[in-house]
Enzyme design. Sequence first.
Site, short mmCIF file in Angstrom:
data_model
loop_
_atom_site.label_atom_id
_atom_site.label_comp_id
_atom_site.label_asym_id
_atom_site.label_seq_id
_atom_site.Cartn_x
_atom_site.Cartn_y
_atom_site.Cartn_z
N GLU A 87 -23.58 27.77 -17.84
CA GLU A 87 -22.50 27.69 -17.36
C GLU A 87 -21.62 28.66 -18.12
O GLU A 87 -21.04 29.79 -16.69
CB GLU A 87 -21.64 26.30 -17.78
CG GLU A 87 -21.61 25.06 -17.56
CD GLU A 87 -21.59 25.36 -15.73
OE1 GLU A 87 -20.22 25.52 -15.17
OE2 GLU A 87 -22.44 24.21 -15.31
N SER A 459 -0.50 -17.49 13.55
CA SER A 459 -0.89 -19.32 13.05
C SER A 459 -1.64 -20.16 11.82
O SER A 459 -0.58 -21.02 11.83
CB SER A 459 -2.01 -19.75 14.39
OG SER A 459 -1.19 -19.90 16.29
#
Length: 763
Positions: A87, A459
Amino acid sequence: MLHIGGWALGLMAAGLTALLLLVGLALAMAYPNVPDIGSLVDYRPKLPLRVYSSDGVLLGEFGAERRNFVPIAQIPQLMKDAVLAAEDLRFYQHGGVDYKGVARAALENLRDARSQGASTITMQVARNFYLSTEKTFTRKLYELLLAMKIENALSKDQILEVYMNQIYLGQRANGFAAAAEVYFGKSLQDLSVAEAAMLAGLPKAPSAYNPIANPARATARQHYVLNRMFDNGFITEAQHEEALAATLHYRSPTEPAVHAEFLAETARQLVYAQYGEEAYTRGLNVYLTVAASTQEVAYHALRRGLLDYELRQIYRGPEAYVDLPDDPKLVDARVVEALAEHPDNDELRAAVVLDAAPRKVTAMLLSGDIITVTGSGLRPVASGLSNKAGPKIRIRRGAVVRAMQGPKGAWMLTQVPEVEGALVAMDPRNGAIRALVGGFDFNKSKFNHVTQAWRQPGSSFKPFIYSAALEKGFTPATIVNDAPLFFDSGATGSQPWEPKNYDGKFDGPMPLQTALAKSKNMVSIRVLQATGVGFVQHWIQNFGFDPAKHPAYLTMALGAGSVTPMQMVIGYSVFANGGYRLPPMLIQRITDQRGKLLLQVKPPVLDDALRTVSARNAFVMDTMLQEVARSGTAARAQAMLKRPDIYGKTGTTNDSMDAWFAGFNPTLVGIVWIGYDQPRNLGDRETGGGLALPVWVELMQHELRGVPVQEIAPPAGVVQSGPYWMFDEYANGGGIESVGLDDKIPQPPTTEERSSILDLFRR
């Protein structure tokens, strides 16, 4: 020549000076807005709130991530060297900013505002603690300023300590100590060179370089790190060769990947309401009433239902387009970069198209695997492969698409569903929640449709109307006419209304039980009209519904009010348990980090204090709902589950905007809803029985496996008359025998009438 060269150098110097002045001005203007870094200076990882299933499986963590904090002095030099090699090789030399790298990134930003690089470890700490992940010049500027501020406040070792304990490394692991445990089941001190290099390669792209999910790409990244370590003297040639040849063994996951994001978030809200901010720092362990296996089945059942529906929809086009390099060696890296913004969505994988033709598409997944899609696998996206496809619809090289595998492993292309859904299940005997899925994807939308979505029940609300009617003398044997109706504005509160049945047909007089099984709208309206809308509006409170959400108009008979799926599961539980309304219970107990019991929730006792409906009312409704699941609109329920102790009701709202199924067994009530967030037609042929019922059945198949058949027994106060159960005082003609028999069904004209009509036209 010398004169020209000097002039050019002078121009370059002037340009560089101007650039430096602009950068300096930008830095000066941005500095006052740089966040305070006090939390970083006083960095102390907090103990998270952990949420577990009833069988001890971790479902979620809040307030902190999975981490094991290790002071910098205890981190092995090997691990630190691997991270620096991967890194930030010059970490201990620069002042937080690698200026050569920044210059290179600035040039990249001029060409592509999303491109960037040269992030030092300090800059990564700044970004991870304080900034968003968007790739813009402005964010990069703040990153530089924060890095300088951090370098002035902390020593290099302190910065590296924060980074190595904070950085996300996939598999819900933050920090290298946690990652070592997750991936290898080891402490940092026990890692080999090869293992340390593998972990050091993760920060760049944890998903793309995950060695469990993407072993080939992760190994390539590991080799890059090992080469950097060798080139910079961190390891010997022998160590280098040994590590390159090493075969790594990864820890088998100790926890199944349970998708319970909505469930865990609901629990978090409940705990936060009691403990406040301390919920995220005390190390609380929260145990729920939901078993991990049940939750996982519910999650996949709902997703399968939504994905199956999506396959029938018009293709909306790729999610994005990316420019792929001509050099095949560079394609892999470009795909990783592109798919970082389009992560996999469980089985719905993101892919970048490498080549597209009407009969064949090849694409690369995030894992680096190349898939080929042909034949029926292209049917859902056929319009995107047509020569007539518009530029935003066309599937071509560089298109970001979605792919998933069918049952036999063949790939198909599809798209992320726009339609949403919800599933909630509850034990009617004690109110314990057994499953909760609040939507298709928590990361896409955190809106919990189980608790927050107010929708028309259609319903599926009719049973509550019928329950009220039983108190007014109706029985399952009451004959009600299924004939046309017309109302002026008084029936709806707004405008004239001529309701219809779903199929547009009228079947004339029929028993109430048959009418519910067939979901006849005209019958429900007549029942509500005869029972009284005011009485029904008051009655539905017994099931936990808010009367204000159900105006006292005849449209209530068709479920035109508003409910949430959570309300529906509470309401149907009253039928399932014999008349008791129970509050939903999600949390069983809470302990602190040492296991000390802080809260134990006791199941309620079913007594008169909780009874809202008589046992006989609930039972008679159960018999009618059982018939719905046997021969009516939900007949697939008993047929697929192959057992009679199944009860339920389908629901499809006006214009098919909402699809429901509400059903139960005496041991479990389940509610499924499917619809769009912005209500729109699901399709003329899409119903609750076709969309929601299969989802419910899949859950019940799992939950009822091995459970003995247990039909609900009749309580006192009911009697059977033929095939119908009813209140004993209504037997032998004591109740309402019929309603609306004088209303006529329009008949087609006779031959003579048809001739007369034709004669009129001829005149």
